[in-house]
Motif scaffolding. Sequence first.
Motif, PDB file in Angstrom:
ATOM      1  N   PHE A 185       1.816  -2.384  -0.301  1.00 47.89           N
ATOM      2  CA  PHE A 185       0.683  -1.324  -0.204  1.00 47.89           C
ATOM      3  C   PHE A 185      -0.348  -1.630   0.754  1.00 47.89           C
ATOM      4  O   PHE A 185      -0.644  -2.897   1.168  1.00 47.89           O
ATOM      5  CB  PHE A 185       0.154  -1.009  -1.656  1.00 47.89           C
ATOM      6  CG  PHE A 185      -0.201  -1.944  -2.412  1.00 47.89           C
ATOM      7  CD1 PHE A 185      -1.632  -2.398  -2.453  1.00 47.89           C
ATOM      8  CD2 PHE A 185       0.599  -2.822  -3.379  1.00 47.89           C
ATOM      9  CE1 PHE A 185      -2.019  -3.344  -3.237  1.00 47.89           C
ATOM     10  CE2 PHE A 185       0.115  -3.683  -4.139  1.00 47.89           C
ATOM     11  CZ  PHE A 185      -1.232  -4.193  -4.222  1.00 47.89           C
ATOM     12  N   ILE A 186      -0.928  -0.612   1.297  1.00 49.51           N
ATOM     13  CA  ILE A 186      -1.963  -0.627   2.319  1.00 49.51           C
ATOM     14  C   ILE A 186      -3.124   0.254   1.448  1.00 49.51           C
ATOM     15  O   ILE A 186      -3.171   1.357   1.258  1.00 49.51           O
ATOM     16  CB  ILE A 186      -1.643  -0.189   3.590  1.00 49.51           C
ATOM     17  CG1 ILE A 186      -0.227  -0.723   4.097  1.00 49.51           C
ATOM     18  CG2 ILE A 186      -2.784  -0.120   4.443  1.00 49.51           C
ATOM     19  CD1 ILE A 186       0.123  -0.213   5.375  1.00 49.51           C
ATOM     20  N   LEU A 187      -4.381  -0.602   1.644  1.00 47.35           N
ATOM     21  CA  LEU A 187      -5.503   0.148   0.892  1.00 47.35           C
ATOM     22  C   LEU A 187      -6.475   0.172   2.007  1.00 47.35           C
ATOM     23  O   LEU A 187      -6.617  -0.559   2.998  1.00 47.35           O
ATOM     24  CB  LEU A 187      -5.935  -0.919  -0.125  1.00 47.35           C
ATOM     25  CG  LEU A 187      -5.083  -0.996  -1.427  1.00 47.35           C
ATOM     26  CD1 LEU A 187      -5.662  -1.951  -2.398  1.00 47.35           C
ATOM     27  CD2 LEU A 187      -4.459   0.460  -1.934  1.00 47.35           C
ATOM     28  N   ASP A 188      -7.582   1.096   1.826  1.00 44.42           N
ATOM     29  CA  ASP A 188      -8.589   1.137   3.012  1.00 44.42           C
ATOM     30  C   ASP A 188      -9.829   0.121   2.330  1.00 44.42           C
ATOM     31  O   ASP A 188      -9.684  -0.588   1.070  1.00 44.42           O
ATOM     32  CB  ASP A 188      -9.072   2.444   3.136  1.00 44.42           C
ATOM     33  CG  ASP A 188      -9.721   3.237   1.757  1.00 44.42           C
ATOM     34  OD1 ASP A 188      -9.915   2.366   0.848  1.00 44.42           O
ATOM     35  OD2 ASP A 188     -10.017   4.433   2.002  1.00 44.42           O
ATOM     36  N   SER A 189     -10.932   0.194   2.942  1.00 42.45           N
ATOM     37  CA  SER A 189     -11.985  -0.790   2.559  1.00 42.45           C
ATOM     38  C   SER A 189     -12.624  -0.620   1.294  1.00 42.45           C
ATOM     39  O   SER A 189     -13.308  -1.335   0.964  1.00 42.45           O
ATOM     40  CB  SER A 189     -13.000  -0.861   3.868  1.00 42.45           C
ATOM     41  OG  SER A 189     -13.463   0.325   4.024  1.00 42.45           O
ATOM     42  N   ASP A 190     -12.225   0.599   0.971  1.00 38.53           N
ATOM     43  CA  ASP A 190     -13.084   0.924  -0.578  1.00 38.53           C
ATOM     44  C   ASP A 190     -11.857   0.712  -1.617  1.00 38.53           C
ATOM     45  O   ASP A 190     -12.064   0.983  -2.953  1.00 38.53           O
ATOM     46  CB  ASP A 190     -13.385   2.350  -0.524  1.00 38.53           C
ATOM     47  CG  ASP A 190     -14.551   2.649   0.408  1.00 38.53           C
ATOM     48  OD1 ASP A 190     -15.198   1.911   0.432  1.00 38.53           O
ATOM     49  OD2 ASP A 190     -14.614   3.755   1.089  1.00 38.53           O
ATOM     50  N   GLY A 191     -10.941   0.335  -1.342  1.00 38.67           N
ATOM     51  CA  GLY A 191      -9.880   0.208  -2.404  1.00 38.67           C
ATOM     52  C   GLY A 191      -8.776   1.317  -2.486  1.00 38.67           C
ATOM     53  O   GLY A 191      -8.158   1.280  -3.367  1.00 38.67           O
ATOM     54  N   ASN A 192      -9.020   2.399  -1.700  1.00 41.45           N
ATOM     55  CA  ASN A 192      -8.246   3.517  -1.822  1.00 41.45           C
ATOM     56  C   ASN A 192      -6.703   3.325  -1.270  1.00 41.45           C
ATOM     57  O   ASN A 192      -6.702   2.738  -0.214  1.00 41.45           O
ATOM     58  CB  ASN A 192      -8.794   4.740  -1.463  1.00 41.45           C
ATOM     59  CG  ASN A 192     -10.218   5.041  -2.167  1.00 41.45           C
ATOM     60  OD1 ASN A 192     -10.204   4.885  -3.259  1.00 41.45           O
ATOM     61  ND2 ASN A 192     -11.079   5.386  -1.340  1.00 41.45           N
ATOM     62  N   ARG A 193      -5.816   3.811  -1.874  1.00 49.38           N
ATOM     63  CA  ARG A 193      -4.371   3.631  -1.509  1.00 49.38           C
ATOM     64  C   ARG A 193      -4.131   4.573  -0.030  1.00 49.38           C
ATOM     65  O   ARG A 193      -4.487   5.833  -0.183  1.00 49.38           O
ATOM     66  CB  ARG A 193      -3.349   4.120  -2.634  1.00 49.38           C
ATOM     67  CG  ARG A 193      -1.979   4.206  -2.270  1.00 49.38           C
ATOM     68  CD  ARG A 193      -1.061   4.862  -3.159  1.00 49.38           C
ATOM     69  NE  ARG A 193      -0.980   4.123  -4.401  1.00 49.38           N
ATOM     70  CZ  ARG A 193      -0.071   4.452  -5.356  1.00 49.38           C
ATOM     71  NH1 ARG A 193       0.562   5.444  -5.363  1.00 49.38           N
ATOM     72  NH2 ARG A 193       0.081   3.500  -6.268  1.00 49.38           N
ATOM     73  N   LEU A 194      -3.466   4.063   0.805  1.00 46.15           N
ATOM     74  CA  LEU A 194      -3.177   4.836   1.947  1.00 46.15           C
ATOM     75  C   LEU A 194      -1.648   4.813   1.976  1.00 46.15           C
ATOM     76  O   LEU A 194      -1.081   6.004   2.407  1.00 46.15           O
ATOM     77  CB  LEU A 194      -3.704   4.037   3.269  1.00 46.15           C
ATOM     78  CG  LEU A 194      -5.130   3.917   3.232  1.00 46.15           C
ATOM     79  CD1 LEU A 194      -5.490   3.352   4.482  1.00 46.15           C
ATOM     80  CD2 LEU A 194      -5.622   5.295   3.231  1.00 46.15           C
ATOM     81  N   LEU A 195      -1.055   3.582   1.482  1.00 45.50           N
ATOM     82  CA  LEU A 195       0.368   3.734   1.454  1.00 45.50           C
ATOM     83  C   LEU A 195       0.830   2.751   0.233  1.00 45.50           C
ATOM     84  O   LEU A 195       0.278   1.792   0.264  1.00 45.50           O
ATOM     85  CB  LEU A 195       1.162   3.256   2.864  1.00 45.50           C
ATOM     86  CG  LEU A 195       2.628   3.075   2.829  1.00 45.50           C
ATOM     87  CD1 LEU A 195       3.168   3.200   3.980  1.00 45.50           C
ATOM     88  CD2 LEU A 195       2.739   1.502   2.747  1.00 45.50           C
ATOM     89  N   SER A 196       1.882   3.168  -0.631  1.00 45.40           N
ATOM     90  CA  SER A 196       2.224   2.123  -1.358  1.00 45.40           C
ATOM     91  C   SER A 196       3.956   2.546  -1.591  1.00 45.40           C
ATOM     92  O   SER A 196       4.393   3.640  -1.464  1.00 45.40           O
ATOM     93  CB  SER A 196       1.753   2.349  -2.736  1.00 45.40           C
ATOM     94  OG  SER A 196       2.159   3.427  -3.422  1.00 45.40           O
TER      95      SER A 196
END
Length: 178
Positions: free
Chosen positions: A14-25
């Motif tokens: 998974f890839i998260l943004d700097s706020d911990g929001n999911r961009l890809l999983s």
Amino acid sequence: MQIEPSLYTVKAVFILDSDGNRLLSKYYDTELYPSMKEQKNFEKNVFNKTHKADTDEIAFVEGMTIVYKCSIDLFFYVVGSAQENELMLMAVLNCLFESLGQILRKNVERRCLLDNMDGVFLVVDEIIDGGVILESDPQQVIQKVNYRADENPLSEQSVAQVRSYTRTHTPCNVTLHV
């Protein structure tokens, strides 16, 4: 207790943004976190334990081995079981990161990643299939994907271009109705 070796080494990416929001999983073990809510809780827990690190590291969270890397405003994670070889997981992570660096022209940041999500999914699918590591060489992945961020994505090509491409790249016995 002897554990049987398995080809299914990757449990999730998974890839998260700097706020911990999911961009890809992508979760390859459906029994691990079967619901979206459980997956997001796991990702939030992992992010909370790893987002303050300055370097690429290895973490053990909820009985899982996690290797991760951060870049500008993105966090990349590869998850394996507690017994998994960290070097194998790190090879997958490095391949993912370097491959994305090439298709995004070294601009590995949130906006660029979101603009090229189709290429990102292609890269992940070339590296891992169902939890099995297929490739760990970024050059091979890029060659197989043959994707460049500055080229026209399929969605921006004309119907004639797509038909022309499929005529030259599909077997003769396949009929294409457009």
